[in-house]
Design a protein around this motif. Structure first.
Motif, PDB file in Angstrom:
ATOM      1  N   ALA A   1      31.832  41.124  39.245  1.00 25.74           N
ATOM      2  CA  ALA A   1      33.012  40.742  38.463  1.00 25.74           C
ATOM      3  C   ALA A   1      33.179  39.225  38.443  1.00 25.74           C
ATOM      4  O   ALA A   1      33.506  38.640  37.406  1.00 25.74           O
ATOM      5  N   ASP A   2      32.955  38.593  39.605  1.00 27.00           N
ATOM      6  CA  ASP A   2      33.051  37.129  39.656  1.00 27.00           C
ATOM      7  C   ASP A   2      32.029  36.484  38.740  1.00 27.00           C
ATOM      8  O   ASP A   2      32.327  35.493  38.062  1.00 27.00           O
TER       9      ASP A   2
ATOM     10  N   LEU B   1      30.659  37.873  36.047  1.00 26.61           N
ATOM     11  CA  LEU B   1      31.072  38.102  34.662  1.00 26.61           C
ATOM     12  C   LEU B   1      32.187  37.144  34.262  1.00 26.61           C
ATOM     13  O   LEU B   1      32.174  36.569  33.170  1.00 26.61           O
ATOM     14  N   ASP B   2      33.165  36.971  35.162  1.00 27.85           N
ATOM     15  CA  ASP B   2      34.267  36.060  34.860  1.00 27.85           C
ATOM     16  C   ASP B   2      33.752  34.637  34.691  1.00 27.85           C
ATOM     17  O   ASP B   2      34.202  33.907  33.808  1.00 27.85           O
ATOM     18  N   SER B   3      32.794  34.248  35.548  1.00 21.14           N
ATOM     19  CA  SER B   3      32.220  32.907  35.457  1.00 21.14           C
ATOM     20  C   SER B   3      31.461  32.725  34.145  1.00 21.14           C
ATOM     21  O   SER B   3      31.592  31.690  33.477  1.00 21.14           O
TER      22      SER B   3
ATOM     23  N   ARG C   1      31.910  34.410  31.337  1.00 21.17           N
ATOM     24  CA  ARG C   1      32.851  34.407  30.217  1.00 21.17           C
ATOM     25  C   ARG C   1      33.614  33.092  30.136  1.00 21.17           C
ATOM     26  O   ARG C   1      33.889  32.591  29.030  1.00 21.17           O
ATOM     27  N   ALA C   2      33.964  32.541  31.284  1.00 17.76           N
ATOM     28  CA  ALA C   2      34.641  31.246  31.278  1.00 17.76           C
ATOM     29  C   ALA C   2      33.733  30.170  30.688  1.00 17.76           C
ATOM     30  O   ALA C   2      34.193  29.306  29.917  1.00 17.76           O
TER      31      ALA C   2
ATOM     32  N   ASN D   1      36.928  39.239  22.771  1.00 16.74           N
ATOM     33  CA  ASN D   1      35.802  39.852  23.479  1.00 16.74           C
ATOM     34  C   ASN D   1      35.200  40.955  22.622  1.00 16.74           C
ATOM     35  O   ASN D   1      35.941  41.729  22.000  1.00 16.74           O
TER      36      ASN D   1
END
Length: 292
Positions: free
Chosen positions: A92-93, A95-97, A99-100, A121
């Protein structure tokens, strides 16, 4: 009575002899004449103790293992669940990174081009009647999205909005065979049309309207723009020409370009809800390879 008296006499004699032997052994120390006997006794009893311990220890360990088995199983399951949670958290981290990073790139491109965008998205890839390559995004009319709006990401042109509901929209990709967008060669006024050709979005076809205009491998293409910026705004990077076909006697020239955007792996995109006040021309194109 005689037997009882005799037994007491024998017992007393044995005790007296034992006391004498212990006294002699203690006083004489290492030079005791009883040292060999003492060593033999220690060896015999020590061996018996080790043998008994060797028999008892495995049995005791087995019993403890049986008693602790349920707790051990629960602990193993708890550790497995904890590891799975950690892996999920790391994913998840990541993916968040990612996407950011994509969002930052998208905002950078839109800022350079002067495009006002609504980030979104991609939530599904699906076909539509008359179209093969289309995706669903998680923004709609409540976010200001309308049909025939340009969709891009941080790399370049993606496609256009086909239709929009309150919270979701369907986007036809540039790679769809039924898709067509006005395009222009970098650094010039030569214009043409980009068509999708399938091939999983690896290439798009660029048909230059002037058959005499020069066009070579490595040339870059940007969107030409539509009237009032609908469905396409100008200046969005489209792709790099990989090959040019020979078309003697034809009224147009044909080339195939590799899109800047990976149309097979879309995540963060942006819908252009307001076109730029002026054509950014080639300003949004990325630096040429080797010029960074």
């Amino acid at each position: 009575m005689k037997d009882s008296r005799r037994a007491r006499l024998i017992l007393g004699a044995l005790l007296t002899a034992a006391l004498i032997i212990l006294t002699i052994d203690h006083r004489t120390g290492d030079s005791s004449p009883l040292r060999p006997l003492r060593a033999a006794g220690a060896y015999l009893f020590g061996t018996a103790e080790q043998f008994g311990g060797g028999l008892v220890r495995p049995v005791g360990g087995f019993v403890r293992a049986i008693l602790n088995a349920p707790a051990a199983k629960e602990r193993i399951e708890a550790l497995r669940a904890e590891n799975a949670q950690l892996r999920s958290g790391l994913l998840a981290d990541k993916l968040d990174s990612d996407r950011a990073k994509q969002l930052k790139q998208l905002l950078g491109l839109s800022g350079t081009g002067g495009y006002k965008v609504v980030p979104a998205n991609v939530v599904a890839r699906r076909g539509q009647p008359g179209f093969e390559d289309a995706v669903q995004i998680d923004v709609g009319t409540t976010d200001g999205v309308r049909p025939e709006m340009t969709v891009l990401n941080g790399d370049g042109l993606i496609g256009r909005v086909l239709h929009a509901s309150a919270t979701t929209s369907t986007v036809v990709l540039l790679s769809d065979p039924a898709s067509a967008a006005g395009a222009r060669l970098e650094g010039g006024k030569e214009i043409g049309v980009v068509h999708g050709v399938g091939e999983h979005g690896r290439l798009v076809q660029f048909r230059l309207l002037d058959s005499t205009a020069p066009m070579t491998r490595g040339g870059r293409i940007v969107s030409f723009g539509s009237q009032h910026g609908s469905p396409y705004v100008p200046g969005v990077p489209i792709g790099v020409i990989e090959r040019v076909e020979s078309t003697p006697g034809e009224l147009t020239r044909i080339a195939y370009a590799r899109p800047y955007a990976d149309l097979t792996a879309l995540d963060v995109v942006g819908v252009v809800v307001a076109a730029p006040k002026r054509d950014p021309r080639d300003a949004v194109l990325p630096p040429k390879e080797g010029a960074r």
